[in-house]
Design a protein around this motif. Structure first.
Motif, mmCIF file in Angstrom:
data_model
loop_
_atom_site.group_PDB
_atom_site.id
_atom_site.type_symbol
_atom_site.label_atom_id
_atom_site.label_comp_id
_atom_site.label_asym_id
_atom_site.label_seq_id
_atom_site.Cartn_x
_atom_site.Cartn_y
_atom_site.Cartn_z
ATOM 1 N N UNK A 66 -2.158 10.881 -2.424
ATOM 2 C CA UNK A 66 -2.760 9.833 -1.596
ATOM 3 C C UNK A 66 -3.332 8.716 -2.453
ATOM 4 N N UNK A 67 -3.997 9.085 -3.526
ATOM 5 C CA UNK A 67 -4.616 8.082 -4.392
ATOM 6 C C UNK A 67 -3.562 7.264 -5.133
ATOM 7 N N UNK A 68 -2.610 7.930 -5.778
ATOM 8 C CA UNK A 68 -1.595 7.201 -6.541
ATOM 9 C C UNK A 68 -0.685 6.387 -5.629
ATOM 10 N N UNK A 69 -0.360 6.932 -4.474
ATOM 11 C CA UNK A 69 0.492 6.212 -3.528
ATOM 12 C C UNK A 69 -0.210 4.937 -3.038
ATOM 13 N N UNK A 70 -1.492 5.042 -2.732
ATOM 14 C CA UNK A 70 -2.253 3.878 -2.270
ATOM 15 C C UNK A 70 -2.382 2.837 -3.374
ATOM 16 N N UNK A 71 -2.749 3.257 -4.572
ATOM 17 C CA UNK A 71 -2.860 2.298 -5.674
ATOM 18 C C UNK A 71 -1.505 1.678 -6.022
ATOM 19 N N UNK A 72 -0.439 2.438 -5.867
ATOM 20 C CA UNK A 72 0.896 1.891 -6.082
ATOM 21 C C UNK A 72 1.238 0.807 -5.080
ATOM 22 N N UNK A 73 0.881 1.039 -3.821
ATOM 23 C CA UNK A 73 1.126 0.030 -2.787
ATOM 24 C C UNK A 73 0.257 -1.209 -2.998
ATOM 25 N N UNK A 74 -0.976 -1.007 -3.407
ATOM 26 C CA UNK A 74 -1.859 -2.146 -3.683
ATOM 27 C C UNK A 74 -1.306 -2.975 -4.842
ATOM 28 N N UNK A 111 -8.788 3.996 4.656
ATOM 29 C CA UNK A 111 -8.881 5.322 5.266
ATOM 30 C C UNK A 111 -8.188 6.392 4.426
ATOM 31 N N UNK A 112 -7.101 6.033 3.770
ATOM 32 C CA UNK A 112 -6.431 6.992 2.883
ATOM 33 C C UNK A 112 -7.349 7.384 1.736
ATOM 34 N N UNK A 113 -7.957 6.392 1.116
ATOM 35 C CA UNK A 113 -8.856 6.690 -0.004
ATOM 36 C C UNK A 113 -10.116 7.427 0.464
ATOM 37 N N UNK A 114 -10.649 7.073 1.634
ATOM 38 C CA UNK A 114 -11.824 7.785 2.164
ATOM 39 C C UNK A 114 -11.499 9.252 2.448
ATOM 40 N N UNK A 115 -10.326 9.499 3.026
ATOM 41 C CA UNK A 115 -9.964 10.882 3.329
ATOM 42 C C UNK A 115 -9.710 11.689 2.055
ATOM 43 N N UNK A 116 -9.290 11.016 0.992
ATOM 44 C CA UNK A 116 -9.040 11.727 -0.261
ATOM 45 C C UNK A 116 -10.330 11.982 -1.041
ATOM 46 N N UNK A 117 -11.219 10.979 -1.105
ATOM 47 C CA UNK A 117 -12.416 11.086 -1.943
ATOM 48 C C UNK A 117 -13.629 11.638 -1.209
ATOM 49 N N UNK A 118 -13.967 11.072 -0.066
ATOM 50 C CA UNK A 118 -15.240 11.419 0.574
ATOM 51 C C UNK A 118 -15.102 12.524 1.605
ATOM 52 N N UNK A 119 -14.067 12.449 2.429
ATOM 53 C CA UNK A 119 -13.950 13.434 3.497
ATOM 54 C C UNK A 119 -13.267 14.703 3.019
ATOM 55 N N UNK A 120 -12.532 14.624 1.905
ATOM 56 C CA UNK A 120 -11.821 15.758 1.315
ATOM 57 C C UNK A 120 -10.956 16.473 2.353
ATOM 58 N N UNK A 121 -10.200 15.677 3.117
ATOM 59 C CA UNK A 121 -9.341 16.207 4.166
ATOM 60 C C UNK A 121 -7.888 15.855 3.840
ATOM 61 N N UNK A 122 -7.130 16.864 3.409
ATOM 62 C CA UNK A 122 -5.756 16.634 2.979
ATOM 63 C C UNK A 122 -4.852 16.208 4.137
ATOM 64 N N UNK A 123 -5.066 16.789 5.291
ATOM 65 C CA UNK A 123 -4.243 16.445 6.453
ATOM 66 C C UNK A 123 -4.402 14.984 6.850
#
Length: 160
Positions: A66-74, A111-123
């Motif tokens: 999620x993190x690498x995919x988002x940073x790649x798109x950015x 939301x992708x980064x929030x779910x990866x870092x803060x919410x820790x929800x893989x789904x």
């Protein structure tokens, strides 16, 4: 080719004010812009591919994806700043024809980064990555004349 350079660099009008001459004098050369675009776009593709490879790692694989995919798109979207310049890029992103698409892309990034870092929800991270891809596709289609209308018509014909 010269016309394409002028349009992409925001110099498609013949009216030159003092401010535009200062901006032009301090801007990058066309060759440097192309090199910056290619480098930034390549980093974006590399991050996205690396994220896809990291998806299969046990435990933290989905979060790294999620993190690498988002940073790649950015990075991929940011690469066009080299072609147009930051102000023109922002103006074009927030034009009325692509305002909703731009907001959806930015919200999906956050939301992708929030779910990866803060919410820790893989789904949720995976769902937001999928939504991110769909939003980026819709955003990209907004730069091609009549492309979104063609996609809408195609879906209505296929679903009817």
């Amino acid at each position: 080719m010269d016309k394409l350079k002028k349009v992409l660099s925001g110099q498609d009008t013949e009216d030159r004010s003092g401010l535009s001459e200062v901006i032009e004098a301090s801007s990058l050369s066309w060759g440097t812009r192309i090199k910056g675009f290619i480098a930034c776009f390549a980093v974006g593709i590399l991050f996205s591919l690396l994220g896809t490879l990291l998806l299969w790692m046990p435990r933290k694989g989905l979060l790294l994806f999620a993190v690498f995919y988002t940073f790649g798109n950015i990075a991929s979207i940011g690469s066009t700043i080299f072609l147009m310049g930051p102000l023109k890029q922002l103006k074009r992103m927030f034009e009325p024809t692509r305002l909703i698409a731009t907001i959806l892309v930015l919200v999906c990034f956050v939301l992708t980064l929030c779910s990866a870092f803060w919410w820790d929800n893989k789904g949720l991270a995976l769902i937001f990555c999928i939504l991110q891809s769909l939003a980026l596709t819709w955003y990209s289609l907004s730069f091609i004349p009549f492309a979104r209308d063609a996609v809408k018509k195609c879906f209505t014909v296929c679903l009817a």
